[in-house]
Design a protein around this motif. Structure first.
Motif, PDB file in Angstrom:
ATOM      1  N   LEU A 149     -26.188  31.749   2.459  1.00 54.88           N
ATOM      2  CA  LEU A 149     -24.979  31.026   2.046  1.00 54.88           C
ATOM      3  C   LEU A 149     -23.727  31.855   2.355  1.00 54.88           C
ATOM      4  CD1 LEU A 149     -24.409  28.291   0.725  1.00 54.88           C
ATOM      5  CD2 LEU A 149     -24.424  29.441  -1.484  1.00 54.88           C
ATOM      6  N   ALA A 150     -23.792  33.155   2.131  1.00 56.12           N
ATOM      7  CA  ALA A 150     -22.661  34.040   2.437  1.00 56.12           C
ATOM      8  C   ALA A 150     -22.352  34.030   3.935  1.00 56.12           C
ATOM      9  CB  ALA A 150     -22.964  35.462   1.976  1.00 56.12           C
ATOM     10  N   LEU A 151     -23.389  34.110   4.751  1.00 55.16           N
ATOM     11  CA  LEU A 151     -23.189  34.085   6.203  1.00 55.16           C
ATOM     12  C   LEU A 151     -22.585  32.757   6.658  1.00 55.16           C
ATOM     13  CD1 LEU A 151     -26.493  35.823   7.334  1.00 55.16           C
ATOM     14  CD2 LEU A 151     -24.185  36.779   7.434  1.00 55.16           C
ATOM     15  N   LEU A 152     -23.073  31.660   6.076  1.00 55.63           N
ATOM     16  CA  LEU A 152     -22.521  30.343   6.413  1.00 55.63           C
ATOM     17  C   LEU A 152     -21.064  30.230   5.983  1.00 55.63           C
ATOM     18  CD1 LEU A 152     -25.536  28.054   5.447  1.00 55.63           C
ATOM     19  CD2 LEU A 152     -24.566  28.314   7.743  1.00 55.63           C
ATOM     20  N   ALA A 153     -20.750  30.731   4.795  1.00 57.09           N
ATOM     21  CA  ALA A 153     -19.378  30.661   4.285  1.00 57.09           C
ATOM     22  C   ALA A 153     -18.422  31.429   5.189  1.00 57.09           C
ATOM     23  CB  ALA A 153     -19.316  31.203   2.860  1.00 57.09           C
ATOM     24  N   VAL A 154     -18.787  32.648   5.527  1.00 54.13           N
ATOM     25  CA  VAL A 154     -17.918  33.467   6.370  1.00 54.13           C
ATOM     26  C   VAL A 154     -17.791  32.841   7.754  1.00 54.13           C
ATOM     27  CG1 VAL A 154     -17.684  35.729   7.474  1.00 54.13           C
ATOM     28  CG2 VAL A 154     -18.308  35.573   5.062  1.00 54.13           C
ATOM     29  N   ALA A 171      -1.815  25.921   4.876  1.00 44.88           N
ATOM     30  CA  ALA A 171      -2.763  26.113   5.972  1.00 44.88           C
ATOM     31  C   ALA A 171      -4.195  26.088   5.461  1.00 44.88           C
ATOM     32  CB  ALA A 171      -2.484  27.427   6.689  1.00 44.88           C
ATOM     33  N   VAL A 172      -4.398  26.545   4.234  1.00 45.51           N
ATOM     34  CA  VAL A 172      -5.728  26.556   3.649  1.00 45.51           C
ATOM     35  C   VAL A 172      -6.214  25.135   3.419  1.00 45.51           C
ATOM     36  CG1 VAL A 172      -7.073  27.221   1.631  1.00 45.51           C
ATOM     37  CG2 VAL A 172      -5.371  28.764   2.529  1.00 45.51           C
ATOM     38  N   LEU A 189     -14.859  26.924   0.036  1.00 46.98           N
ATOM     39  CA  LEU A 189     -14.724  28.119   0.863  1.00 46.98           C
ATOM     40  C   LEU A 189     -13.451  28.916   0.578  1.00 46.98           C
ATOM     41  CD1 LEU A 189     -16.006  26.623   4.211  1.00 46.98           C
ATOM     42  CD2 LEU A 189     -17.201  28.226   2.733  1.00 46.98           C
ATOM     43  N   HIS A 190     -12.593  28.407  -0.276  1.00 49.32           N
ATOM     44  CA  HIS A 190     -11.349  29.128  -0.592  1.00 49.32           C
ATOM     45  C   HIS A 190     -11.604  30.525  -1.163  1.00 49.32           C
ATOM     46  CE1 HIS A 190      -8.557  25.348  -0.599  1.00 49.32           C
ATOM     47  NE2 HIS A 190      -9.285  25.451   0.489  1.00 49.32           N
ATOM     48  N   PRO A 191     -12.585  30.712  -2.078  1.00 55.43           N
ATOM     49  CA  PRO A 191     -12.827  32.084  -2.565  1.00 55.43           C
ATOM     50  C   PRO A 191     -13.291  33.034  -1.456  1.00 55.43           C
ATOM     51  CG  PRO A 191     -13.812  30.480  -4.049  1.00 55.43           C
ATOM     52  CD  PRO A 191     -13.363  29.718  -2.830  1.00 55.43           C
ATOM     53  N   THR A 192     -14.083  32.526  -0.513  1.00 54.89           N
ATOM     54  CA  THR A 192     -14.518  33.362   0.607  1.00 54.89           C
ATOM     55  C   THR A 192     -13.322  33.754   1.456  1.00 54.89           C
ATOM     56  OG1 THR A 192     -16.703  32.341   0.651  1.00 54.89           O
ATOM     57  CG2 THR A 192     -15.979  33.440   2.673  1.00 54.89           C
ATOM     58  N   ARG A 193     -12.456  32.802   1.725  1.00 51.37           N
ATOM     59  CA  ARG A 193     -11.247  33.073   2.514  1.00 51.37           C
ATOM     60  C   ARG A 193     -10.391  34.126   1.823  1.00 51.37           C
ATOM     61  NH1 ARG A 193      -5.933  31.688   2.541  1.00 51.37           N
ATOM     62  NH2 ARG A 193      -4.938  31.550   4.566  1.00 51.37           N
ATOM     63  N   GLU A 220      -9.248  35.335  13.043  1.00 51.25           N
ATOM     64  CA  GLU A 220      -8.771  36.695  12.789  1.00 51.25           C
ATOM     65  C   GLU A 220      -9.319  37.281  11.490  1.00 51.25           C
ATOM     66  OE1 GLU A 220      -5.805  33.969  10.817  1.00 51.25           O
ATOM     67  OE2 GLU A 220      -6.912  33.950  12.682  1.00 51.25           O
ATOM     68  N   LEU A 221      -9.881  36.462  10.622  1.00 50.68           N
ATOM     69  CA  LEU A 221     -10.439  36.946   9.364  1.00 50.68           C
ATOM     70  C   LEU A 221     -11.908  37.345   9.481  1.00 50.68           C
ATOM     71  CD1 LEU A 221      -9.004  34.410   6.747  1.00 50.68           C
ATOM     72  CD2 LEU A 221      -8.180  36.684   7.315  1.00 50.68           C
ATOM     73  N   ALA A 222     -12.543  36.991  10.588  1.00 50.40           N
ATOM     74  CA  ALA A 222     -13.985  37.190  10.717  1.00 50.40           C
ATOM     75  C   ALA A 222     -14.350  38.659  10.863  1.00 50.40           C
ATOM     76  CB  ALA A 222     -14.513  36.418  11.916  1.00 50.40           C
ATOM     77  N   PRO A 223     -15.337  39.109  10.081  1.00 51.01           N
ATOM     78  CA  PRO A 223     -15.875  40.444  10.314  1.00 51.01           C
ATOM     79  C   PRO A 223     -16.615  40.444  11.655  1.00 51.01           C
ATOM     80  CG  PRO A 223     -16.632  39.536   8.216  1.00 51.01           C
ATOM     81  CD  PRO A 223     -15.960  38.439   8.967  1.00 51.01           C
ATOM     82  N   GLU A 224     -16.847  41.626  12.211  1.00 50.20           N
ATOM     83  CA  GLU A 224     -17.584  41.683  13.459  1.00 50.20           C
ATOM     84  C   GLU A 224     -18.995  41.159  13.244  1.00 50.20           C
ATOM     85  OE1 GLU A 224     -16.262  44.834  12.391  1.00 50.20           O
ATOM     86  OE2 GLU A 224     -14.406  44.631  13.498  1.00 50.20           O
ATOM     87  N   GLY A 225     -19.483  40.380  14.195  1.00 54.86           N
ATOM     88  CA  GLY A 225     -20.873  39.925  14.189  1.00 54.86           C
ATOM     89  C   GLY A 225     -21.259  39.092  12.999  1.00 54.86           C
TER      90      GLY A 225
END
Length: 173
Positions: A84-89, A19-20, A28-32, A98-103
């Motif tokens: 970059l962190a915000l874009l990655a997430v 699925a990845v 983006l795999h490390p962020t995931r 379902e993996l997304a933090p709020e906001g």
């Protein structure tokens, strides 16, 4: 009826690596993986909301900004690494909500029309001259925690003469 190994993993709540590979940039795999690990030890939302300062807490932003800076060979993150962190997430969240933090600041990030890979490549190649940030990353994150999350953080990063803003301006030309 015989079930496949992948169906069995899905029934057990595991996330198959196949699925990845489907549609997610390898950068983006490390962020995931970090989001998966965070979710595994994450308290239920109602418990997090009862904790003082929990709503909109940017702790995950700092952690991901540190990881982005490290991937680019920097010891400490600047505002460009926070962006970059915000874009990655955000990009991982588009694939797996379902993996997304709020906001995650989705509308503002979508409005920039910049992808993670493009920003990462520009930072890696050092094609944009970036000035010093007017404030520390900690100052931006502390203000974001007080203001309620990533939308105010992103507005602050892009509203001041930061490295993140200079990067966005250079890549938007």
């Amino acid at each position: 009826m015989e079930t496949t190994e992948q169906e069995h993993e899905q029934e057990q709540g595991a996330r198959p690596d196949a699925a990845v590979a489907k549609g997610l940039d390898p950068l983006l795999h490390p962020t995931r993986e970090a989001l998966l690990a965070r979710g595994a030890r994450r308290a239920p939302r109602w418990k997090r909301l009862l904790q003082p300062g929990a709503a909109g807490s940017p702790a995950w932003i700092r952690s991901e900004a540190d990881a982005q800076a490290e991937r680019l060979g920097r010891r400490t993150p600047g505002t460009e690494h926070v962006l970059l962190a915000l874009l990655a997430v955000r990009e991982v969240a588009l694939q797996e909500p379902e993996l997304a933090p709020e906001g995650v600041g989705g509308e503002l990030l979508d409005g920039l029309a910049l992808g993670y890979a493009r920003v990462f490549a520009a930072l890696e190649a050092a094609t944009v001259t970036l000035p010093a940030d007017p404030r520390s990353v900690e100052a931006y994150l502390t203000a974001a925690a007080a203001d309620g999350g990533t939308e105010p953080l992103l507005r602050a990063l892009l509203g001041e003469e930061t490295r993140a803003r200079r990067l966005v301006e250079a890549l938007s030309r």
